[in-house]
Design a protein around this motif. Structure first.
Motif, PDB file in Angstrom:
ATOM      1  N   THR A 142      29.354  14.587  53.164  1.00 50.80           N
ATOM      2  CA  THR A 142      29.975  14.288  54.451  1.00 50.80           C
ATOM      3  C   THR A 142      29.015  13.531  55.361  1.00 50.80           C
ATOM      4  O   THR A 142      29.404  13.103  56.438  1.00 50.80           O
ATOM      5  N   ARG A 143      27.770  13.383  54.937  1.00 47.59           N
ATOM      6  CA  ARG A 143      26.734  12.664  55.698  1.00 47.59           C
ATOM      7  C   ARG A 143      26.123  11.541  54.869  1.00 47.59           C
ATOM      8  O   ARG A 143      24.927  11.562  54.575  1.00 47.59           O
ATOM      9  N   PRO A 144      26.927  10.551  54.483  1.00 50.64           N
ATOM     10  CA  PRO A 144      26.374   9.491  53.619  1.00 50.64           C
ATOM     11  C   PRO A 144      25.239   8.713  54.272  1.00 50.64           C
ATOM     12  O   PRO A 144      24.358   8.217  53.578  1.00 50.64           O
ATOM     13  N   GLU A 145      25.235   8.628  55.613  1.00 51.00           N
ATOM     14  CA  GLU A 145      24.152   7.902  56.291  1.00 51.00           C
ATOM     15  C   GLU A 145      22.802   8.565  56.014  1.00 51.00           C
ATOM     16  O   GLU A 145      21.804   7.878  55.793  1.00 51.00           O
ATOM     17  N   LEU A 146      22.792   9.909  56.044  1.00 54.25           N
ATOM     18  CA  LEU A 146      21.537  10.623  55.807  1.00 54.25           C
ATOM     19  C   LEU A 146      21.056  10.470  54.368  1.00 54.25           C
ATOM     20  O   LEU A 146      19.872  10.256  54.118  1.00 54.25           O
ATOM     21  N   VAL A 147      21.981  10.579  53.430  1.00 48.28           N
ATOM     22  CA  VAL A 147      21.613  10.442  52.018  1.00 48.28           C
ATOM     23  C   VAL A 147      21.138   9.017  51.738  1.00 48.28           C
ATOM     24  O   VAL A 147      20.132   8.810  51.056  1.00 48.28           O
ATOM     25  N   THR A 148      21.847   8.049  52.295  1.00 54.80           N
ATOM     26  CA  THR A 148      21.472   6.653  52.091  1.00 54.80           C
ATOM     27  C   THR A 148      20.125   6.346  52.744  1.00 54.80           C
ATOM     28  O   THR A 148      19.275   5.674  52.142  1.00 54.80           O
ATOM     29  N   ALA A 149      19.906   6.853  53.946  1.00 52.72           N
ATOM     30  CA  ALA A 149      18.605   6.660  54.606  1.00 52.72           C
ATOM     31  C   ALA A 149      17.496   7.269  53.764  1.00 52.72           C
ATOM     32  O   ALA A 149      16.419   6.670  53.606  1.00 52.72           O
ATOM     33  N   ALA A 150      17.745   8.446  53.203  1.00 50.08           N
ATOM     34  CA  ALA A 150      16.737   9.085  52.333  1.00 50.08           C
ATOM     35  C   ALA A 150      16.455   8.209  51.118  1.00 50.08           C
ATOM     36  O   ALA A 150      15.298   8.092  50.681  1.00 50.08           O
ATOM     37  N   GLY A 151      17.486   7.579  50.569  1.00 49.71           N
ATOM     38  CA  GLY A 151      17.288   6.680  49.433  1.00 49.71           C
ATOM     39  C   GLY A 151      16.423   5.479  49.797  1.00 49.71           C
ATOM     40  O   GLY A 151      15.520   5.101  49.056  1.00 49.71           O
ATOM     41  N   TRP A 152      16.697   4.882  50.960  1.00 48.08           N
ATOM     42  CA  TRP A 152      15.886   3.738  51.399  1.00 48.08           C
ATOM     43  C   TRP A 152      14.445   4.165  51.652  1.00 48.08           C
ATOM     44  O   TRP A 152      13.507   3.449  51.295  1.00 48.08           O
ATOM     45  N   LEU A 153      14.261   5.347  52.248  1.00 43.51           N
ATOM     46  CA  LEU A 153      12.898   5.835  52.475  1.00 43.51           C
ATOM     47  C   LEU A 153      12.197   6.160  51.158  1.00 43.51           C
ATOM     48  O   LEU A 153      10.989   5.910  51.015  1.00 43.51           O
ATOM     49  N   ALA A 154      12.945   6.695  50.204  1.00 46.23           N
ATOM     50  CA  ALA A 154      12.360   6.970  48.881  1.00 46.23           C
ATOM     51  C   ALA A 154      11.909   5.669  48.223  1.00 46.23           C
ATOM     52  O   ALA A 154      10.841   5.607  47.608  1.00 46.23           O
ATOM     53  N   HIS A 155      12.710   4.627  48.365  1.00 46.01           N
ATOM     54  CA  HIS A 155      12.311   3.348  47.783  1.00 46.01           C
ATOM     55  C   HIS A 155      11.092   2.782  48.500  1.00 46.01           C
ATOM     56  O   HIS A 155      10.217   2.176  47.868  1.00 46.01           O
ATOM     57  N   ALA A 156      11.007   2.995  49.807  1.00 48.29           N
ATOM     58  CA  ALA A 156       9.804   2.561  50.544  1.00 48.29           C
ATOM     59  C   ALA A 156       8.575   3.282  49.998  1.00 48.29           C
ATOM     60  O   ALA A 156       7.513   2.676  49.823  1.00 48.29           O
ATOM     61  N   GLY A 157       8.717   4.570  49.711  1.00 45.96           N
ATOM     62  CA  GLY A 157       7.610   5.327  49.113  1.00 45.96           C
ATOM     63  C   GLY A 157       7.248   4.795  47.743  1.00 45.96           C
ATOM     64  O   GLY A 157       6.068   4.687  47.388  1.00 45.96           O
ATOM     65  N   PHE A 158       8.258   4.442  46.955  1.00 42.63           N
ATOM     66  CA  PHE A 158       8.023   3.846  45.637  1.00 42.63           C
ATOM     67  C   PHE A 158       7.218   2.562  45.789  1.00 42.63           C
ATOM     68  O   PHE A 158       6.231   2.346  45.086  1.00 42.63           O
ATOM     69  N   ASP A 159       7.654   1.712  46.728  1.00 41.00           N
ATOM     70  CA  ASP A 159       6.931   0.454  46.969  1.00 41.00           C
ATOM     71  C   ASP A 159       5.469   0.704  47.317  1.00 41.00           C
ATOM     72  O   ASP A 159       4.585  -0.014  46.863  1.00 41.00           O
ATOM     73  N   ALA A 160       5.251   1.726  48.139  1.00 37.31           N
ATOM     74  CA  ALA A 160       3.899   2.000  48.632  1.00 37.31           C
ATOM     75  C   ALA A 160       2.938   2.440  47.534  1.00 37.31           C
ATOM     76  O   ALA A 160       1.742   2.166  47.622  1.00 37.31           O
ATOM     77  N   VAL A 161       3.442   3.094  46.504  1.00 36.67           N
ATOM     78  CA  VAL A 161       2.541   3.620  45.472  1.00 36.67           C
ATOM     79  C   VAL A 161       2.644   2.910  44.124  1.00 36.67           C
ATOM     80  O   VAL A 161       1.794   3.089  43.264  1.00 36.67           O
ATOM     81  N   HIS A 162       3.685   2.105  43.942  1.00 36.15           N
ATOM     82  CA  HIS A 162       3.891   1.476  42.635  1.00 36.15           C
ATOM     83  C   HIS A 162       2.990   0.259  42.466  1.00 36.15           C
ATOM     84  O   HIS A 162       2.924  -0.603  43.328  1.00 36.15           O
TER      85      HIS A 162
END
Length: 133
Positions: A82-102
């Motif tokens: 019911t909160r797709p914005e939060l899940v999607t924001a978490a996905g974008w932040l997770a990808h930012a973390g991936f970028d930072a360490v990959h």
């Protein structure tokens, strides 16, 4: 690695990510979250598509494939909440973390500045999605 280059990439990427999310919201106000959710998979595909070869790249290929699968899982989860914005924001932040360490290694066609720029972009999109909370 250049700190100035990375900070510049983060700032410029963040501004462009935020601007992109705002543009999507203005162009498709009823579908913007869904579009930003679906964009997670192509964003994650950038690293493996930019690979010269899967051979000799160590664990980079496995990490990149895992990143694509993780973003596909975020898309599926966002459709069921019911909160797709939060899940999607978490996905974008997770990808930012991936970028930072990959470390894409020598087998990548991506320029050295790309991971910091992409991390900033991802964080900018996430910030826009979280604007209501």
């Amino acid at each position: 690695m250049s700190v100035v280059r990375d900070v510049t990439g983060l700032v410029v990427g963040g501004a462009l990510g935020k601007a992109s999310a705002v543009a999507v919201r203005r162009i498709a106000p009823g579908s913007s979250t869904r579009l930003l959710t679906l964009a997670l998979v192509p964003v994650a595909l950038v690293y493996p598509v930019a690979r010269r070869s899967a051979t000799g790249s160590g664990g980079a290929v496995v990490r990149e494939a895992g990143g694509v699968l993780a973003m596909a899982a975020v898309v599926a989860a966002a459709r069921r909440t019911t909160r797709p914005e939060l899940v999607t924001a978490a996905g974008w932040l997770a990808h930012a973390g991936f970028d930072a360490v990959h470390d894409p290694g020598h087998g990548s066609r991506l320029p050295d500045w790309y991971p910091a720029f992409c991390a900033g972009y991802d964080a900018g999109v996430a910030a826009d999605l979280l604007r209501r909370y």
